[in-house]
Design an enzyme around this catalytic site. Structure first.
Site, PDB file in Angstrom:
ATOM      1  N   LYS A 205       4.288   3.630   2.193  1.00 29.10           N
ATOM      2  CA  LYS A 205       3.764   3.687   0.820  1.00 29.10           C
ATOM      3  C   LYS A 205       3.856   2.320   0.144  1.00 29.10           C
ATOM      4  O   LYS A 205       2.929   1.887  -0.548  1.00 29.10           O
ATOM      5  CB  LYS A 205       4.554   4.723   0.019  1.00 29.10           C
ATOM      6  CG  LYS A 205       4.173   4.797  -1.465  1.00 29.10           C
ATOM      7  CD  LYS A 205       2.729   5.241  -1.639  1.00 29.10           C
ATOM      8  CE  LYS A 205       2.322   5.204  -3.122  1.00 29.10           C
ATOM      9  NZ  LYS A 205       3.029   6.186  -3.915  1.00 29.10           N
ATOM     10  N   CYS A 259       2.341   2.648  -9.454  1.00 33.39           N
ATOM     11  CA  CYS A 259       2.282   2.435  -8.002  1.00 33.39           C
ATOM     12  C   CYS A 259       2.103   0.963  -7.659  1.00 33.39           C
ATOM     13  O   CYS A 259       3.043   0.296  -7.250  1.00 33.39           O
ATOM     14  CB  CYS A 259       1.159   3.278  -7.394  1.00 33.39           C
ATOM     15  SG  CYS A 259       1.491   5.049  -7.386  1.00 33.39           S
TER      16      CYS A 259
END
Length: 393
Positions: A205, A259
């Site tokens: 990620k 993010c």
């Protein structure tokens, strides 16, 4: 299965709804009473296309209910925030929410049950969570299961991407991977599950968003160079992208959200000497709002002027203001002495960090309107915006 989802925010709530839509009995947990009341009343507290209709269905069916305590379940999915540590010069992950959620799970965790960490975290966090569960419950590592499955959805398309995107699952134990895989495959329609170890899954990620951050940084740096050259960066990029192996992104006010603007720092904090390119990209994108503020200052000399920032969310057509570069830009302009107002049609907030939030018509009365986000409402009113003194970033 009976599944508890801890954290009913931008990721946890759509995850819980998706699980309930696919037949699971889902228990939501959140520390915010207003969120619990909103969910149980069938009212969406975030902006996400298509989610309200699905929330109404699963609450009405009895498949989804929120609580202020974690309910006994077969599986527990942790979807809590991982912001930066406050009052720290170096940007490091604040894992207090993860560990607080872990403590709540430990109160009810039993043998054979599964704990999945979806929150984006630095390497080794899943192992720390497992150690903590062992210590708090007295269970051995072979008596329950833990796994890491990072979310990878795009705000504004979450319901679609929740079922169509591939998922990565990592765990210490083979049995944990198998159990987690079965859970996610129960609602994936197009996406595939790929399995690995927990550290690789954690890094996956971080690497995905660091890759995107580096590419955005290239576009943002290019826009600054083009300003110095006096040429149109968008025309340059369009021409360069005619090359079959070139795909330069569009520059903007910076990078925001929880993010891309955050995850690369989780690599940097562990590898400060090695992550030189990742670090450079982060600084380029973080510095872009200040560059734009300086550019505005050169064209607007009078500090008594009012500047309106059109779009305070970090991307189009959502209400998420976390780490928004538009908010940063507004605050820098305020520090420079300008009167600053914001227009954010996707939120009911009346102010953000001291920035008054006003309707579009009022914002367009400002001395300068700066369009930072291409919200649908702005695109539909572009003719009205162009009648004002405006700038599009």
């Amino acid at each position: 299965m009976k599944i508890s989802v801890l954290g009913l925010g931008y990721i946890g709530l759509p995850t819980a709804i998706t699980l309930a839509m696919n037949g699971h009995m889902v228990y939501g947990f959140d520390v915010n009473k207003n969120v619990i009341d909103s969910v149980n009343g069938g009212r969406l507290h975030i902006v996400e296309k298509g989610l309200q209709e699905e929330l109404t269905k699963v609450v009405k069916s009895g498949k989804f209910k929120a609580f202020d305590t974690v309910q006994k379940s077969d599986a527990y999915i942790i979807c809590v925030p991982t912001p930066f540590q406050k009052e720290k010069e170096e940007k490091k992950a604040d894992l207090s929410y993860v560990f607080s959620a872990t403590e709540e799970v430990a109160k009810v965790l039993g043998k054979g049950e599964l704990v999945i960490l979806e929150s984006t975290v630095p390497p080794y966090t899943t192992k720390k969570m497992t150690d903590m569960l062992c210590r708090l419950t007295g269970l051995g590592r072979d008596q329950f299961y833990t796994a890491h499955c990072p979310e990878r959805v795009l705000p504004g398309r979450i319901i679609y991407e929740m079922t169509h995107n591939d998922r990565i699952i990592g765990a210490e134990q083979k049995e944990a991977v198998e159990k987690a895989q079965a859970l996610y495959e129960s609602f994936l329609t197009e996406g595939q599950v790929y399995t690995t170890d927990d550290i690789t899954a954690e890094m996956c990620k971080l690497v995905e968003n660091s890759f995107r951050d580096v590419n955005i940084a290239f576009a943002n740096e290019l826009s600054i160079i083009c300003d110095d050259l006096g040429i149109d960066v968008n025309e340059l990029i369009a021409l360069a992208n005619r090359h079959p192996r070139v795909n330069i992104l569009s520059p903007g006010v910076g990078v925001g959200g929880h993010c891309i603007s955050v995850d690369p720092w989780f690599i940097i904090e562990k590898f400060r000497k090695e992550a030189r390119l990742i670090s450079a990209a982060r600084h380029i994108n973080d510095d872009k709002p200040a560059y734009i503020a300086d550019k505005i200052e050169k064209s607007v000399k009078d500090k008594n002027c009012t500047i309106a920032i059109l779009g305070l969310a970090f991307k189009a057509d959502i209400d998420d203001l976390r780490e928004s570069p538009s908010v940063t830009l507004a605050k820098i302009l305020m520090d420079k002495g300008y009167n600053v107002i914001g227009c954010e049609p996707n939120t009911e907030l009346k102010e953000k960090d001291g920035i008054p939030i006003v309707p579009l018509d009022e914002a367009l009365k400002a001395d300068l309107a700066v369009v930072t986000v291409k919200h649908r409402q702005f695109v539909e009113n572009i003719d009205k915006i162009k009648k004002s003194n405006y700038m599009i970033i």
